[in-house]
Design a protein around this motif. Structure first.
Motif, PDB file in Angstrom:
ATOM      1  N   VAL A 137      -4.354   2.337  -1.649  1.00  0.00           N
ATOM      2  CA  VAL A 137      -3.886   3.714  -1.501  1.00  0.00           C
ATOM      3  C   VAL A 137      -4.754   4.460  -0.496  1.00  0.00           C
ATOM      4  N   VAL A 138      -4.096   5.067   0.485  1.00  0.00           N
ATOM      5  CA  VAL A 138      -4.769   5.893   1.484  1.00  0.00           C
ATOM      6  C   VAL A 138      -4.298   7.336   1.304  1.00  0.00           C
ATOM      7  N   VAL A 139      -5.249   8.263   1.257  1.00  0.00           N
ATOM      8  CA  VAL A 139      -4.926   9.672   1.036  1.00  0.00           C
ATOM      9  C   VAL A 139      -5.360  10.495   2.230  1.00  0.00           C
ATOM     10  N   ARG A 140      -4.440  11.318   2.724  1.00  0.00           N
ATOM     11  CA  ARG A 140      -4.754  12.252   3.812  1.00  0.00           C
ATOM     12  C   ARG A 140      -5.111  13.613   3.204  1.00  0.00           C
ATOM     13  N   LEU A 141      -6.211  14.190   3.648  1.00  0.00           N
ATOM     14  CA  LEU A 141      -6.665  15.481   3.141  1.00  0.00           C
ATOM     15  C   LEU A 141      -6.880  16.473   4.276  1.00  0.00           C
ATOM     16  N   LYS A 142      -6.486  17.696   4.034  1.00  0.00           N
ATOM     17  CA  LYS A 142      -6.805  18.754   4.989  1.00  0.00           C
ATOM     18  C   LYS A 142      -8.258  19.187   4.842  1.00  0.00           C
ATOM     19  N   ASN A 143      -8.710  19.255   3.600  1.00  0.00           N
ATOM     20  CA  ASN A 143     -10.066  19.695   3.311  1.00  0.00           C
ATOM     21  C   ASN A 143     -10.895  18.497   2.848  1.00  0.00           C
ATOM     22  N   ALA A 144     -11.881  18.109   3.642  1.00  0.00           N
ATOM     23  CA  ALA A 144     -12.697  16.930   3.322  1.00  0.00           C
ATOM     24  C   ALA A 144     -13.475  17.094   2.023  1.00  0.00           C
ATOM     25  N   ARG A 145     -13.638  18.343   1.554  1.00  0.00           N
ATOM     26  CA  ARG A 145     -14.371  18.562   0.303  1.00  0.00           C
ATOM     27  C   ARG A 145     -13.609  18.021  -0.907  1.00  0.00           C
ATOM     28  N   ASN A 146     -12.325  17.728  -0.728  1.00  0.00           N
ATOM     29  CA  ASN A 146     -11.536  17.175  -1.833  1.00  0.00           C
ATOM     30  C   ASN A 146     -11.596  15.646  -1.898  1.00  0.00           C
ATOM     31  N   SER A 147     -12.419  15.051  -1.046  1.00  0.00           N
ATOM     32  CA  SER A 147     -12.457  13.590  -0.988  1.00  0.00           C
ATOM     33  C   SER A 147     -12.963  12.982  -2.299  1.00  0.00           C
ATOM     34  N   THR A 148     -13.917  13.630  -2.956  1.00  0.00           N
ATOM     35  CA  THR A 148     -14.434  13.113  -4.224  1.00  0.00           C
ATOM     36  C   THR A 148     -13.317  13.044  -5.264  1.00  0.00           C
ATOM     37  N   LYS A 149     -12.488  14.090  -5.315  1.00  0.00           N
ATOM     38  CA  LYS A 149     -11.378  14.107  -6.269  1.00  0.00           C
ATOM     39  C   LYS A 149     -10.378  12.994  -5.946  1.00  0.00           C
ATOM     40  N   GLY A 185       0.805  -1.210   0.000  1.00  0.00           N
ATOM     41  CA  GLY A 185       0.000   0.000   0.000  1.00  0.00           C
ATOM     42  C   GLY A 185       0.836   1.257   0.000  1.00  0.00           C
ATOM     43  N   VAL A 186       0.165   2.374  -0.316  1.00  0.00           N
ATOM     44  CA  VAL A 186       0.779   3.700  -0.335  1.00  0.00           C
ATOM     45  C   VAL A 186      -0.068   4.627   0.512  1.00  0.00           C
ATOM     46  N   ALA A 187       0.592   5.419   1.367  1.00  0.00           N
ATOM     47  CA  ALA A 187      -0.100   6.428   2.169  1.00  0.00           C
ATOM     48  C   ALA A 187       0.399   7.802   1.749  1.00  0.00           C
ATOM     49  N   ALA A 188      -0.485   8.604   1.166  1.00  0.00           N
ATOM     50  CA  ALA A 188      -0.135   9.958   0.742  1.00  0.00           C
ATOM     51  C   ALA A 188      -0.405  10.905   1.898  1.00  0.00           C
ATOM     52  N   CYS A 189       0.652  11.331   2.583  1.00  0.00           N
ATOM     53  CA  CYS A 189       0.509  12.088   3.834  1.00  0.00           C
ATOM     54  C   CYS A 189       1.160  13.463   3.777  1.00  0.00           C
ATOM     55  N   THR A 190       1.361  14.029   2.583  1.00  0.00           N
ATOM     56  CA  THR A 190       1.995  15.334   2.504  1.00  0.00           C
ATOM     57  C   THR A 190       1.028  16.405   3.022  1.00  0.00           C
ATOM     58  N   ASP A 191       1.523  17.637   3.106  1.00  0.00           N
ATOM     59  CA  ASP A 191       0.698  18.733   3.625  1.00  0.00           C
ATOM     60  C   ASP A 191      -0.145  19.394   2.542  1.00  0.00           C
ATOM     61  N   ASP A 192      -0.064  18.888   1.315  1.00  0.00           N
ATOM     62  CA  ASP A 192      -0.764  19.499   0.186  1.00  0.00           C
ATOM     63  C   ASP A 192      -1.792  18.513  -0.372  1.00  0.00           C
ATOM     64  N   ASP A 193      -3.071  18.896  -0.349  1.00  0.00           N
ATOM     65  CA  ASP A 193      -4.131  18.017  -0.836  1.00  0.00           C
ATOM     66  C   ASP A 193      -3.939  17.661  -2.306  1.00  0.00           C
ATOM     67  N   ALA A 194      -3.594  18.666  -3.127  1.00  0.00           N
ATOM     68  CA  ALA A 194      -3.409  18.414  -4.557  1.00  0.00           C
ATOM     69  C   ALA A 194      -2.268  17.424  -4.792  1.00  0.00           C
ATOM     70  N   GLU A 195      -1.198  17.555  -4.029  1.00  0.00           N
ATOM     71  CA  GLU A 195      -0.067  16.641  -4.155  1.00  0.00           C
ATOM     72  C   GLU A 195      -0.477  15.225  -3.778  1.00  0.00           C
ATOM     73  N   ASN A 196      -1.261  15.083  -2.722  1.00  0.00           N
ATOM     74  CA  ASN A 196      -1.702  13.757  -2.288  1.00  0.00           C
ATOM     75  C   ASN A 196      -2.607  13.091  -3.334  1.00  0.00           C
ATOM     76  N   VAL A 197      -3.478  13.878  -3.940  1.00  0.00           N
ATOM     77  CA  VAL A 197      -4.343  13.339  -4.998  1.00  0.00           C
ATOM     78  C   VAL A 197      -3.505  12.888  -6.187  1.00  0.00           C
ATOM     79  N   LEU A 198      -2.473  13.678  -6.532  1.00  0.00           N
ATOM     80  CA  LEU A 198      -1.603  13.322  -7.656  1.00  0.00           C
ATOM     81  C   LEU A 198      -0.791  12.061  -7.338  1.00  0.00           C
ATOM     82  N   ILE A 199      -0.371  11.918  -6.095  1.00  0.00           N
ATOM     83  CA  ILE A 199       0.347  10.699  -5.685  1.00  0.00           C
ATOM     84  C   ILE A 199      -0.552   9.481  -5.860  1.00  0.00           C
TER      85      ILE A 199
END
Length: 345
Positions: A214-226, A187-201
């Motif tokens: 793949v697990v993605v960490r988001l600061k803004n939950a509104r980006n979860s769909t993306k 697995g991969v955990a995208a844990c950077t401080d940038d939501d856009a970077e995590n989505v790209l990862i």
């Protein structure tokens, strides 16, 4: 010297490792050139030419061991000048190489390459900030192999302190993920401080391995769909989770304490684990009713995720047979669950 002048000076210099290679090549070229010159112009044996070239280059002060004509003396003068100059350049470059720690870096990189090559079924932590460090620490506690990626070398010093394999690089770069052995990762955990970077990862990782978890960490939950559209299997919004946990502690503190015990505590002999059924598992084709997991192993099945399904069933049908790829969530003692995993594959 002004900063701008210093910058121009260093910009015009070769990298230290390349300068070291150039200095070695230059010194060897002088030696070879001297030997060839003596053999072709002074009509001497190869061994004599080698010996005379060496004592000439290092200026040890021995007398001439071969007769020299005018051409030979000119050649000897050139060998002395070029040999002493190239050897001095080599010595200075080698000292600089050792002083700046490049040798240790090379040794460290080779050790890191061996660690990365040995990884299998591991986790890739992308970003080693507070969230990434906490995830890594929890994986360390469970003995899960992992590799850390970050663009900041200072953060990776913290990974090195933990003894974790690590790489400097942008995790959204396909080659960086391949260097982290993503082809063999679980697995991969995208844990950077940038939501856009995590989505790209997440998108990059899924393009390489569609079956990768793949697990993605988001600061803004509104980006979860993306994030889900990019291929993320799970999306974590720490702020939202923190709010849910606070509410749960206020209303059901004992339930939260119990879940903490069975999921995080290491000093209580009661744990929750996942059991993924493979082709070799003896549970394939059997039902929950006749599997005897509770009687034979002391394990209670609290949920089942059927193969090909996106949701977990907390009240599984006891008459439906298990299939390859089913995941059982079981609770029991650590010893019982380890025995269950060994015997049922």
């Amino acid at each position: 010297m002004p900063d701008s002048a210093t910058t121009r000076l260093h910009a015009g210099r070769l990298p230290l490792t390349r300068r070291l290679a150039v200095s070695v090549a230059l010194f060897i070229a002088v030696l070879i050139g001297g030997v060839i010159g003596y053999v072709t112009t002074q009509d001497v044996e190869f061994g004599d030419a080698v010996y005379f070239t060496i004592i000439t280059v290092f200026a040890v002060g021995f007398s001439e061991t071969i007769p020299l004509d005018g051409t030979g003396r000119v050649l000897t003068s050139a060998v002395i000048l070029l040999g002493v100059g190239s050897f001095t350049f080599l010595t200075i470059t080698l000292i600089e190489f050792l002083v700046e720690g490049h040798l240790l870096d090379l040794v460290g990189r080779r050790r890191m390459d061996r660690q990365l090559a040995a990884l299998d079924n591991h986790m890739i932590i992308c970003g080693f900030g507070r969230v990434g460090r906490q995830a890594a620490d929890d994986l360390i506690a469970t003995g899960t192999p992992q590799v850390v990626l970050d663009v900041d070398p200072e953060r990776l010093l913290l990974a090195a302190d933990r003894g974790l394999p690590h790489l400097v690089g942008d995790a959204s770069d396909e080659q960086v993920l391949r260097d982290a052995q993503v082809d063999r990762a679980y697995g991969v955990a995208a844990c950077t401080d940038d939501d856009a970077e995590n989505v790209l990862i997440a998108l990059t990782a899924k393009l390489i391995r569609p079956d990768l978890f793949v697990v993605v960490r988001l600061k803004n939950a509104r980006n979860s769909t993306k994030a889900h559209q990019a291929g993320a299997d799970r999306v974590i919004a720490p702020a939202e989770i923190g709010g849910h946990r606070i509410a749960a502690l206020l209303t059901k503190p004992q339930v939260v304490d119990f879940l903490d015990i069975v999921t995080h505590s290491s000093d209580v002999d009661l744990v929750l684990e996942e059991l993924r059924l493979t082709e070799s598992s003896s549970l394939i084709g059997r039902t929950l009713a006749d599997a005897g997991l509770r009687d034979d192993y002391g394990a209670n099945v609290v949920a089942v995720r059927r193969a090909g399904k996106d949701h977990v069933t907390t009240r599984p049908d006891p008459t439906v047979a298990f299939d390859v790829g089913d995941i059982l969530v079981v609770i029991g003692s650590q010893a019982d669950l380890e025995r269950l995993q060994r015997q049922l594959g």
